[in-house]
Design a protein around this motif. Structure first.
Motif, PDB file in Angstrom:
ATOM      1  N   CYS A  34      -5.657  15.341 -34.420  1.00 14.40           N
ATOM      2  CA  CYS A  34      -5.424  16.495 -33.947  1.00 14.40           C
ATOM      3  C   CYS A  34      -5.727  17.361 -35.093  1.00 14.40           C
ATOM      4  O   CYS A  34      -5.283  17.425 -35.940  1.00 14.40           O
ATOM      5  N   LEU A  35      -6.350  18.439 -34.364  1.00  9.59           N
ATOM      6  CA  LEU A  35      -7.152  19.593 -35.496  1.00  9.59           C
ATOM      7  C   LEU A  35      -6.580  20.445 -35.564  1.00  9.59           C
ATOM      8  O   LEU A  35      -6.283  21.293 -36.665  1.00  9.59           O
ATOM      9  N   SER A  36      -5.314  20.812 -34.509  1.00 10.21           N
ATOM     10  CA  SER A  36      -4.405  21.637 -34.896  1.00 10.21           C
ATOM     11  C   SER A  36      -3.298  21.393 -36.002  1.00 10.21           C
ATOM     12  O   SER A  36      -2.644  21.991 -36.168  1.00 10.21           O
ATOM     13  N   CYS A  37      -2.342  19.910 -35.837  1.00 13.46           N
ATOM     14  CA  CYS A  37      -1.720  19.792 -36.682  1.00 13.46           C
ATOM     15  C   CYS A  37      -1.686  18.749 -37.276  1.00 13.46           C
ATOM     16  O   CYS A  37      -0.927  18.478 -37.885  1.00 13.46           O
ATOM     17  N   GLY A  38      -2.288  18.035 -37.498  1.00  8.61           N
ATOM     18  CA  GLY A  38      -3.296  16.951 -37.996  1.00  8.61           C
ATOM     19  C   GLY A  38      -2.612  14.786 -37.843  1.00  8.61           C
ATOM     20  O   GLY A  38      -2.616  13.996 -38.618  1.00  8.61           O
ATOM     21  N   HIS A  39      -1.985  16.009 -37.021  1.00  9.27           N
ATOM     22  CA  HIS A  39      -1.474  14.369 -36.802  1.00  9.27           C
ATOM     23  C   HIS A  39      -2.062  12.798 -35.567  1.00  9.27           C
ATOM     24  O   HIS A  39      -3.468  13.905 -35.005  1.00  9.27           O
ATOM     25  N   PRO A  40      -2.657  12.104 -36.222  1.00  4.41           N
ATOM     26  CA  PRO A  40      -3.206  10.483 -35.866  1.00  4.41           C
ATOM     27  C   PRO A  40      -3.171  10.582 -34.476  1.00  4.41           C
ATOM     28  O   PRO A  40      -2.073  10.517 -34.116  1.00  4.41           O
ATOM     29  N   LEU A  41      -3.990  10.366 -33.407  1.00  2.00           N
ATOM     30  CA  LEU A  41      -3.964  10.324 -31.825  1.00  2.00           C
ATOM     31  C   LEU A  41      -4.552   8.686 -31.691  1.00  2.00           C
ATOM     32  O   LEU A  41      -5.923   8.720 -32.226  1.00  2.00           O
ATOM     33  N   SER A  42      -3.634   8.232 -30.717  1.00  4.27           N
ATOM     34  CA  SER A  42      -4.592   6.661 -29.898  1.00  4.27           C
ATOM     35  C   SER A  42      -5.306   7.243 -29.023  1.00  4.27           C
ATOM     36  O   SER A  42      -5.281   8.786 -28.257  1.00  4.27           O
ATOM     37  N   PRO A  43      -5.611   6.092 -28.485  1.00  3.76           N
ATOM     38  CA  PRO A  43      -6.945   6.929 -27.250  1.00  3.76           C
ATOM     39  C   PRO A  43      -6.074   6.962 -26.181  1.00  3.76           C
ATOM     40  O   PRO A  43      -6.071   8.054 -25.222  1.00  3.76           O
ATOM     41  N   ASP A  44      -4.570   6.806 -25.918  1.00  9.12           N
ATOM     42  CA  ASP A  44      -3.716   7.049 -24.838  1.00  9.12           C
ATOM     43  C   ASP A  44      -2.672   8.355 -25.019  1.00  9.12           C
ATOM     44  O   ASP A  44      -3.504   9.290 -24.286  1.00  9.12           O
ATOM     45  N   GLU A  45      -2.999   8.898 -26.082  1.00 11.30           N
ATOM     46  CA  GLU A  45      -2.376  10.153 -26.801  1.00 11.30           C
ATOM     47  C   GLU A  45      -3.349  10.949 -26.030  1.00 11.30           C
ATOM     48  O   GLU A  45      -3.422  11.806 -26.065  1.00 11.30           O
ATOM     49  N   ARG A  46      -4.968  10.634 -26.538  1.00 12.29           N
ATOM     50  CA  ARG A  46      -6.288  11.848 -26.507  1.00 12.29           C
ATOM     51  C   ARG A  46      -5.671  11.882 -24.982  1.00 12.29           C
ATOM     52  O   ARG A  46      -7.118  12.429 -24.873  1.00 12.29           O
ATOM     53  N   ASN A  47      -5.675  10.943 -23.988  1.00 15.84           N
ATOM     54  CA  ASN A  47      -6.200  11.170 -22.797  1.00 15.84           C
ATOM     55  C   ASN A  47      -4.025  11.778 -21.782  1.00 15.84           C
ATOM     56  O   ASN A  47      -4.506  12.133 -21.225  1.00 15.84           O
ATOM     57  N   SER A  48      -3.714  12.464 -22.795  1.00 15.23           N
ATOM     58  CA  SER A  48      -2.716  13.179 -22.229  1.00 15.23           C
ATOM     59  C   SER A  48      -3.349  14.311 -21.643  1.00 15.23           C
ATOM     60  O   SER A  48      -3.870  15.007 -22.064  1.00 15.23           O
ATOM     61  N   PRO A  49      -2.008  14.557 -20.429  1.00 13.85           N
ATOM     62  CA  PRO A  49      -2.679  16.387 -20.341  1.00 13.85           C
ATOM     63  C   PRO A  49      -1.569  17.657 -21.534  1.00 13.85           C
ATOM     64  O   PRO A  49      -2.722  18.610 -21.054  1.00 13.85           O
ATOM     65  N   HIS A  50      -1.502  17.030 -22.316  1.00 16.41           N
ATOM     66  CA  HIS A  50      -0.900  17.763 -23.392  1.00 16.41           C
ATOM     67  C   HIS A  50      -2.294  17.819 -24.500  1.00 16.41           C
ATOM     68  O   HIS A  50      -1.881  18.904 -25.328  1.00 16.41           O
ATOM     69  N   TYR A  51      -3.274  16.964 -24.550  1.00 17.10           N
ATOM     70  CA  TYR A  51      -4.082  16.960 -25.545  1.00 17.10           C
ATOM     71  C   TYR A  51      -5.317  18.018 -24.717  1.00 17.10           C
ATOM     72  O   TYR A  51      -5.869  18.174 -24.055  1.00 17.10           O
ATOM     73  N   ASP A  52      -6.118  18.435 -26.002  1.00 12.88           N
ATOM     74  CA  ASP A  52      -6.886  20.063 -25.794  1.00 12.88           C
ATOM     75  C   ASP A  52      -7.455  19.968 -27.181  1.00 12.88           C
ATOM     76  O   ASP A  52      -6.990  19.860 -28.264  1.00 12.88           O
ATOM     77  N   TRP A  53      -9.337  19.271 -26.914  1.00 13.56           N
ATOM     78  CA  TRP A  53      -9.652  18.926 -28.115  1.00 13.56           C
ATOM     79  C   TRP A  53      -9.712  20.378 -29.196  1.00 13.56           C
ATOM     80  O   TRP A  53      -9.397  21.624 -28.735  1.00 13.56           O
ATOM     81  N   GLY A  54      -8.843  20.108 -30.395  1.00  6.69           N
ATOM     82  CA  GLY A  54      -8.681  21.311 -31.400  1.00  6.69           C
ATOM     83  C   GLY A  54      -7.737  22.056 -31.947  1.00  6.69           C
ATOM     84  O   GLY A  54      -7.576  23.413 -31.694  1.00  6.69           O
ATOM     85  N   ILE A  55      -6.825  22.329 -30.187  1.00  3.50           N
ATOM     86  CA  ILE A  55      -5.939  23.321 -30.088  1.00  3.50           C
ATOM     87  C   ILE A  55      -4.764  22.122 -29.515  1.00  3.50           C
ATOM     88  O   ILE A  55      -3.903  23.463 -30.308  1.00  3.50           O
ATOM     89  N   SER A  56      -4.896  21.398 -29.574  1.00  4.23           N
ATOM     90  CA  SER A  56      -3.387  20.860 -29.277  1.00  4.23           C
ATOM     91  C   SER A  56      -2.807  19.278 -28.350  1.00  4.23           C
ATOM     92  O   SER A  56      -4.504  19.318 -28.195  1.00  4.23           O
ATOM     93  N   CYS A  57      -2.257  18.640 -28.616  1.00  4.67           N
ATOM     94  CA  CYS A  57      -1.616  17.433 -28.749  1.00  4.67           C
ATOM     95  C   CYS A  57      -0.758  17.121 -27.848  1.00  4.67           C
ATOM     96  O   CYS A  57       0.239  17.983 -28.137  1.00  4.67           O
ATOM     97  N   PRO A  58      -0.112  16.070 -27.568  1.00  4.36           N
ATOM     98  CA  PRO A  58       1.288  15.521 -27.622  1.00  4.36           C
ATOM     99  C   PRO A  58       2.577  16.070 -28.838  1.00  4.36           C
ATOM    100  O   PRO A  58       3.363  16.208 -28.318  1.00  4.36           O
ATOM    101  N   HIS A  59       1.841  16.180 -29.766  1.00  2.46           N
ATOM    102  CA  HIS A  59       3.066  15.695 -30.761  1.00  2.46           C
ATOM    103  C   HIS A  59       3.068  17.183 -30.607  1.00  2.46           C
ATOM    104  O   HIS A  59       4.192  17.891 -32.053  1.00  2.46           O
ATOM    105  N   CYS A  60       2.086  18.676 -30.761  1.00  6.12           N
ATOM    106  CA  CYS A  60       2.585  19.943 -31.354  1.00  6.12           C
ATOM    107  C   CYS A  60       1.803  20.459 -30.605  1.00  6.12           C
ATOM    108  O   CYS A  60       2.376  21.785 -30.071  1.00  6.12           O
ATOM    109  N   TYR A  61       2.161  20.255 -29.238  1.00  2.00           N
ATOM    110  CA  TYR A  61       1.745  21.059 -27.948  1.00  2.00           C
ATOM    111  C   TYR A  61       3.371  22.199 -27.348  1.00  2.00           C
ATOM    112  O   TYR A  61       2.935  23.720 -27.110  1.00  2.00           O
TER     113      TYR A  61
END
Length: 306
Positions: free
Chosen positions: A246-273
């Protein structure tokens, strides 16, 4: 030409670190090498990438230096990559080559029994052996050995607290530990021996050596192995995994996590949303916009050259 990614470390007494840093910076100054070397009074730790001849030149130069005459014990691993997984070449001086913050822990004096990757399965299949993953919790979540205990640490400096709270030398006769490349385990085994544990083992060369040497059909490893470079994770044969950072928080993301509605490339992921402030979101959105413009200009430039 493919790029060699080389990881190595050695616990060896070093002094005159500023002078040594200057020598190594000069060696990497031609631009052929990328990555980071860490120097400390206790030794050297490095992950670097470059053409095969540049990597060979670095290792040969180190071996010829008086400080590294004992590098026949160098823990060295390499893999192939299409592009350098680092942006530049850095040499840093730190108090430790892996931060542990425990006095009187010196793997040069006291260390556990090294177990070769090809013998590791036999050891950890013994029911009398307590198997412990010494890495941080987010690394363990990506992959670990079957049956390994997860200390749930956020940093390696928390590992001694886990040992004191969860393990008793009198009731834990045999302990086996592992980490990515072996360096954390060397310190961990030294610490456990100082605490009175009698039989302490660790995987020589770490998970990376195991994934390189042990056939996948015989493996007791489950998942991917996090690595501290742009590859993010590797699998058996040291092939790149499917994780991205994740370019926002640096947490590694699996393919499933990148399909999360909370994943926005370069902005947020399920861990930092949930922790992303409006101000930080605006900064990230602007950074993404600038990056996209840069890529567009680069694409136009390359198109004009063809």
């Amino acid at each position: 030409m493919s790029i060699v990614v080389a990881s190595f470390y050695q616990f060896v007494p070093l002094d005159n670190l500023d002078s040594l840093r200057s020598q190594l910076l000069e060696l990497g100054g031609d631009g052929h090498l990328k990555g980071t070397l860490i120097l400390a009074p206790e030794g050297i730790n490095a992950t670097v990438a470059g053409p095969p001849m540049a990597i060979e030149a670095l290792i040969d130069t180190l071996r010829q230096m008086p400080q590294f005459q004992g590098l026949e014990r160098l823990e060295y691993k390499e893999s192939q990559h299409q592009t350098p997984p680092f942006q530049r070449f850095k040499v840093r001086i730190k108090p430790e080559i892996v931060t542990f913050k425990q006095e009187d822990i010196n793997p040069q004096d006291t260390v556990g029994t090294y177990i070769q990757a090809t013998d590791w399965n036999q050891l950890i299949s013994n029911p009398d052996v307590t198997l412990i993953d010494t890495r941080n919790e987010f690394e363990v979540e990506m992959g670990t050995f079957k049956g390994a205990k997860n200390p749930k640490t956020a940093s390696f400096t928390e590992f001694p607290d886990y040992i004191k709270e969860e393990l008793d030398p009198e009731t834990t006769p045999k302990v086996a530990m592992f980490c990515t490349g072996g360096i954390r385990c060397e310190k961990a085994t030294s610490y456990l021996l100082k605490q009175g544990f009698k039989e302490v083992y660790h995987l020589k060369g770490g998970i990376l050596k195991y994934l390189e040497d042990v056939p996948e059909e015989e493996s007791l490893w489950e998942g991917d192995c996090f690595v501290f470079d742009e590859r993010v994770a590797v699998r058996h044969g040291l092939e790149p995994g499917e994780y991205e950072l994740c370019l926002s928080c640096g947490h590694p993301l699996s393919p499933d996590e990148r399909n999360s509605p909370h994943y926005d490339w370069g902005i947020s992921c399920p861990h930092c949303y949930e922790h992303l402030s409006d101000e930080k979101r605006r900064r990230r959105e602007e950074k993404v916009r600038q990056l996209q413009l840069q890529r567009q200009r680069q694409a136009v430039s390359e198109g004009n050259q063809t």
